[in-house]
Design a protein around this motif. Structure first.
Motif, PDB file in Angstrom:
ATOM      1  N   ALA A  19       5.364  -0.973  36.320  1.00  0.00           N
ATOM      2  CA  ALA A  19       4.544  -0.486  37.437  1.00  0.00           C
ATOM      3  C   ALA A  19       3.099  -0.942  37.341  1.00  0.00           C
ATOM      4  O   ALA A  19       2.321  -0.776  38.273  1.00  0.00           O
ATOM      5  CB  ALA A  19       4.594   1.043  37.487  1.00  0.00           C
ATOM      6  N   LEU A  20       2.726  -1.546  36.221  1.00  0.00           N
ATOM      7  CA  LEU A  20       1.354  -2.025  36.077  1.00  0.00           C
ATOM      8  C   LEU A  20       1.087  -3.225  36.977  1.00  0.00           C
ATOM      9  O   LEU A  20      -0.063  -3.569  37.229  1.00  0.00           O
ATOM     10  CB  LEU A  20       1.099  -2.432  34.621  1.00  0.00           C
ATOM     11  N   SER A  21       2.147  -3.858  37.440  1.00  0.00           N
ATOM     12  CA  SER A  21       1.962  -5.043  38.273  1.00  0.00           C
ATOM     13  C   SER A  21       2.391  -4.772  39.700  1.00  0.00           C
ATOM     14  O   SER A  21       3.051  -3.790  39.993  1.00  0.00           O
ATOM     15  CB  SER A  21       2.775  -6.202  37.702  1.00  0.00           C
ATOM     16  N   GLY A  22       1.979  -5.644  40.584  1.00  0.00           N
ATOM     17  CA  GLY A  22       2.443  -5.565  41.959  1.00  0.00           C
ATOM     18  C   GLY A  22       1.618  -4.684  42.860  1.00  0.00           C
ATOM     19  O   GLY A  22       2.013  -4.408  43.981  1.00  0.00           O
ATOM     20  N   CYS A  23       0.466  -4.219  42.440  1.00  0.00           N
ATOM     21  CA  CYS A  23      -0.382  -3.377  43.272  1.00  0.00           C
ATOM     22  C   CYS A  23      -1.629  -4.154  43.654  1.00  0.00           C
ATOM     23  O   CYS A  23      -2.349  -4.640  42.791  1.00  0.00           O
ATOM     24  CB  CYS A  23      -0.757  -2.102  42.522  1.00  0.00           C
ATOM     25  N   SER A  24      -1.876  -4.286  44.956  1.00  0.00           N
ATOM     26  CA  SER A  24      -2.957  -5.149  45.417  1.00  0.00           C
ATOM     27  C   SER A  24      -4.326  -4.691  44.951  1.00  0.00           C
ATOM     28  O   SER A  24      -5.236  -5.496  44.801  1.00  0.00           O
ATOM     29  CB  SER A  24      -2.922  -5.223  46.947  1.00  0.00           C
ATOM     30  N   SER A  25      -4.501  -3.391  44.745  1.00  0.00           N
ATOM     31  CA  SER A  25      -5.813  -2.879  44.345  1.00  0.00           C
ATOM     32  C   SER A  25      -5.932  -2.700  42.842  1.00  0.00           C
ATOM     33  O   SER A  25      -6.946  -2.203  42.359  1.00  0.00           O
ATOM     34  CB  SER A  25      -6.083  -1.544  45.046  1.00  0.00           C
ATOM     35  N   GLU A  26      -4.892  -3.070  42.094  1.00  0.00           N
ATOM     36  CA  GLU A  26      -4.912  -2.882  40.646  1.00  0.00           C
ATOM     37  C   GLU A  26      -6.123  -3.581  40.029  1.00  0.00           C
ATOM     38  O   GLU A  26      -6.434  -4.726  40.346  1.00  0.00           O
ATOM     39  CB  GLU A  26      -3.637  -3.442  40.015  1.00  0.00           C
ATOM     40  N   GLY A  27      -6.809  -2.852  39.168  1.00  0.00           N
ATOM     41  CA  GLY A  27      -7.961  -3.406  38.478  1.00  0.00           C
ATOM     42  C   GLY A  27      -9.282  -3.110  39.155  1.00  0.00           C
ATOM     43  O   GLY A  27     -10.343  -3.293  38.552  1.00  0.00           O
ATOM     44  N   ASP A  28      -9.255  -2.640  40.405  1.00  0.00           N
ATOM     45  CA  ASP A  28     -10.507  -2.314  41.086  1.00  0.00           C
ATOM     46  C   ASP A  28     -11.206  -1.162  40.373  1.00  0.00           C
ATOM     47  O   ASP A  28     -10.566  -0.193  39.981  1.00  0.00           O
ATOM     48  CB  ASP A  28     -10.244  -1.903  42.539  1.00  0.00           C
ATOM     49  N   PRO A  29     -12.527  -1.246  40.220  1.00  0.00           N
ATOM     50  CA  PRO A  29     -13.265  -0.147  39.581  1.00  0.00           C
ATOM     51  C   PRO A  29     -13.393   1.048  40.520  1.00  0.00           C
ATOM     52  O   PRO A  29     -13.528   0.887  41.740  1.00  0.00           O
ATOM     53  CB  PRO A  29     -14.629  -0.772  39.277  1.00  0.00           C
ATOM     54  N   VAL A  30     -13.329   2.231  39.959  1.00  0.00           N
ATOM     55  CA  VAL A  30     -13.454   3.467  40.733  1.00  0.00           C
ATOM     56  C   VAL A  30     -14.378   4.421  39.985  1.00  0.00           C
ATOM     57  O   VAL A  30     -14.251   4.588  38.766  1.00  0.00           O
ATOM     58  CB  VAL A  30     -12.087   4.159  40.937  1.00  0.00           C
ATOM     59  N   SER A  31     -15.300   5.033  40.710  1.00  0.00           N
ATOM     60  CA  SER A  31     -16.167   6.045  40.111  1.00  0.00           C
ATOM     61  C   SER A  31     -16.060   7.324  40.919  1.00  0.00           C
ATOM     62  O   SER A  31     -15.987   7.293  42.153  1.00  0.00           O
ATOM     63  CB  SER A  31     -17.626   5.581  40.088  1.00  0.00           C
ATOM     64  N   PHE A  32     -16.023   8.449  40.235  1.00  0.00           N
ATOM     65  CA  PHE A  32     -15.965   9.746  40.903  1.00  0.00           C
ATOM     66  C   PHE A  32     -17.315  10.451  40.831  1.00  0.00           C
ATOM     67  O   PHE A  32     -17.411  11.661  41.025  1.00  0.00           O
ATOM     68  CB  PHE A  32     -14.871  10.604  40.271  1.00  0.00           C
ATOM     69  N   ALA A  33     -18.362   9.682  40.542  1.00  0.00           N
ATOM     70  CA  ALA A  33     -19.702  10.249  40.501  1.00  0.00           C
ATOM     71  C   ALA A  33     -20.086  10.741  41.897  1.00  0.00           C
ATOM     72  O   ALA A  33     -19.802  10.064  42.897  1.00  0.00           O
ATOM     73  CB  ALA A  33     -20.707   9.208  40.026  1.00  0.00           C
ATOM     74  N   PRO A  34     -20.696  11.910  41.999  1.00  0.00           N
ATOM     75  CA  PRO A  34     -21.116  12.403  43.315  1.00  0.00           C
ATOM     76  C   PRO A  34     -22.144  11.475  43.935  1.00  0.00           C
ATOM     77  O   PRO A  34     -22.937  10.849  43.241  1.00  0.00           O
ATOM     78  CB  PRO A  34     -21.705  13.788  43.006  1.00  0.00           C
ATOM     79  N   LYS A  35     -22.106  11.367  45.268  1.00  0.00           N
ATOM     80  CA  LYS A  35     -23.025  10.487  45.972  1.00  0.00           C
ATOM     81  C   LYS A  35     -24.462  11.004  45.900  1.00  0.00           C
ATOM     82  O   LYS A  35     -25.413  10.263  46.087  1.00  0.00           O
ATOM     83  CB  LYS A  35     -22.597  10.339  47.427  1.00  0.00           C
ATOM     84  N   GLU A  36     -24.595  12.297  45.644  1.00  0.00           N
ATOM     85  CA  GLU A  36     -25.911  12.881  45.468  1.00  0.00           C
ATOM     86  C   GLU A  36     -25.839  13.880  44.330  1.00  0.00           C
ATOM     87  O   GLU A  36     -24.754  14.266  43.896  1.00  0.00           O
ATOM     88  CB  GLU A  36     -26.364  13.590  46.751  1.00  0.00           C
ATOM     89  N   THR A  37     -26.964  14.269  43.793  1.00  0.00           N
ATOM     90  CA  THR A  37     -26.966  15.204  42.679  1.00  0.00           C
ATOM     91  C   THR A  37     -26.226  16.474  43.052  1.00  0.00           C
ATOM     92  O   THR A  37     -26.525  17.099  44.071  1.00  0.00           O
ATOM     93  CB  THR A  37     -28.407  15.562  42.269  1.00  0.00           C
ATOM     94  N   ALA A  38     -25.246  16.830  42.249  1.00  0.00           N
ATOM     95  CA  ALA A  38     -24.429  17.997  42.563  1.00  0.00           C
ATOM     96  C   ALA A  38     -25.230  19.280  42.409  1.00  0.00           C
ATOM     97  O   ALA A  38     -25.827  19.538  41.374  1.00  0.00           O
ATOM     98  CB  ALA A  38     -23.210  18.035  41.630  1.00  0.00           C
ATOM     99  N   LYS A  39     -25.236  20.070  43.460  1.00  0.00           N
ATOM    100  CA  LYS A  39     -25.895  21.370  43.435  1.00  0.00           C
ATOM    101  C   LYS A  39     -24.929  22.397  44.002  1.00  0.00           C
ATOM    102  O   LYS A  39     -24.707  22.439  45.210  1.00  0.00           O
ATOM    103  CB  LYS A  39     -27.178  21.338  44.269  1.00  0.00           C
ATOM    104  N   PRO A  40     -24.335  23.203  43.153  1.00  0.00           N
ATOM    105  CA  PRO A  40     -23.377  24.189  43.629  1.00  0.00           C
ATOM    106  C   PRO A  40     -23.989  25.068  44.709  1.00  0.00           C
ATOM    107  O   PRO A  40     -25.173  25.383  44.671  1.00  0.00           O
ATOM    108  CB  PRO A  40     -23.040  24.994  42.369  1.00  0.00           C
ATOM    109  N   SER A  41     -23.178  25.418  45.690  1.00  0.00           N
ATOM    110  CA  SER A  41     -23.649  26.276  46.768  1.00  0.00           C
ATOM    111  C   SER A  41     -24.003  27.649  46.241  1.00  0.00           C
ATOM    112  O   SER A  41     -23.660  28.018  45.113  1.00  0.00           O
ATOM    113  CB  SER A  41     -22.557  26.402  47.832  1.00  0.00           C
ATOM    114  N   GLU A  42     -24.677  28.435  47.061  1.00  0.00           N
ATOM    115  CA  GLU A  42     -25.095  29.768  46.646  1.00  0.00           C
ATOM    116  C   GLU A  42     -23.910  30.593  46.177  1.00  0.00           C
ATOM    117  O   GLU A  42     -23.993  31.333  45.214  1.00  0.00           O
ATOM    118  CB  GLU A  42     -25.794  30.481  47.818  1.00  0.00           C
TER     119      GLU A  42
END
Length: 367
Positions: A19-42
């Protein structure tokens, strides 16, 4: 049962590698960092929502039809010293604006047999992530973050998810290093009800052991065909440490700490064909225990095939009778078949994932 399933799991590993092969997006970098500084709601400021502390860049393993991705990274555990690969997947709900300040529950999926150098639960053959996404859409599951680490240090043997003297610290790898990686990268709960396990064979054993050993960290385990006791050959010469990693011993310590006494706290047992769309049949639940109990309840579901080795089934039934009391809740779901990772996965979606979800915390949308 670990050694009995070696041939089966070797096939599963090969399918995962394929399953490691055959995926068009395999190897693309992904980051789950928030787009802005995370500030929990009230509403979350005083809660136990933990925001990511050190998001890293992951590598795409495969892309799902809904646009989500299974990703991977290599981790050198700061506490265990072991270096291994970890796969992860976040559901589509994770990126929705209404959940940007919410934690998500974590499901750690552990493979059987040697569990090295891969974890077959990331592969498209199992469709674990796709099926969790579909179940969440139907209200039959929480939208879990799924984390899939390697389970052992090499392909020659297994470590019972434990720190065996003189060996790589695979217990610390599972209990500390991998969860710490998850907390660094994703929004999670500090509450143990935000953390659970699903495992096949030796992975089922490790998940069961972890919730008994660390009830302040993890709360629920679904164990497919687990052994009832540690049996790695690496324990030879270390009887004390082996006992201290036994589910029976760990449960005894937990029950003593809770001050619990009396009868079982058991959910109804159920039986169903793996993959069946019908509801499992339930038998009456035993009477609850009396006496004080800890606020933390550990819940364990055993998935057992009708063709599992009788000796192993008897040992697991004996263990269940011994540990089901006070803070520990158990149940058994049976299916037609034998010791089979595919069957355990099918059975997971026939009621057990909903059972787990009912005992864990889900994400909370902003008002």
């Amino acid at each position: 049962m670990k050694h009995r399933s070696a041939t089966l799991c070797a096939a599963l590993v090969l399918s995962a590698v394929a399953a490691l092969s055959g995926c068009s997006s395999e190897g693309d970098p992904v980051s789950f960092a928030p787009k802005e500084t995370a500030k929990p709601s009230e509403s979350n400021k005083a809660s136990d929502v933990l925001m990511p502390t050190r998001p890293r860049e992951w590598t795409t393993q495969r892309e799902l039809p809904d646009g989500t991705r299974v990703v991977r990274t290599d981790l050198t555990g700061p506490k265990s010293g072991f270096t291994g690969r970890v796969w992860a997947w976040v559901p589509k709900q994770y990126g929705k604006p209404e959940y940007k300040d919410s934690a998500f529950p974590v499901l750690m999926a552990l493979p059987g047999a040697v569990g090295y150098p891969t974890n077959y639960f990331f592969s498209k053959e199992f469709r674990l992530q796709e099926r969790i996404g579909e179940a969440a859409d139907k209200g039959e599951s929480l939208p879990f973050i799924v984390v899939m680490p390697v389970l052992n240090a090499n392909k020659d043997t297994y470590y019972d998810g434990s720190d065996i003297p003189g060996q790589p610290k695979m217990g610390t790898w599972i209990s500390d290093d991998v969860p710490d990686l998850v907390r660094e990268n994703f929004r999670t709960y500090a509450d143990p009800k935000g953390w659970g396990f699903f495992g096949s064979s030796s992975g089922g054993y490790v998940g069961m052991k972890m919730v008994l050993q660390y009830p302040e960290r993890f709360s629920v385990a679904i164990a497919g065909g687990p052994d009832a006791a540690p049996d790695s050959p690496l324990w030879n010469g270390h009887p004390k440490e082996k006992q201290e990693n036994s589910p029976a011993w760990l449960a005894e310590q937990l029950i003593k700490k809770s001050g619990a006494a009396g009868g079982p706290t058991s959910s109804p047992s159920s039986s169903a064909k793996a993959g069946s769309k019908s509801s499992p049949k339930s038998s009456p639940s035993p009477s609850p225990s009396t006496g004080p109990t800890t606020e933390r309840k550990v819940s364990i579901s055993f998935l057992m095939g009708t063709k599992e080795p009788k000796q192993e089934v008897a040992a697991l039934d004996k263990l269940r009778q011994e540990i089901t009391k006070g803070p520990i809740e158990t149940r058994v779901t049976s299916f037609e078949g034998g010791h089979d990772g595919y069957k355990y996965t099918d059975t997971l979606f026939n009621g057990d994932l909903k059972w787990m979800s009912d005992r864990m915390r889900g994400p909370v949308a902003a008002k």
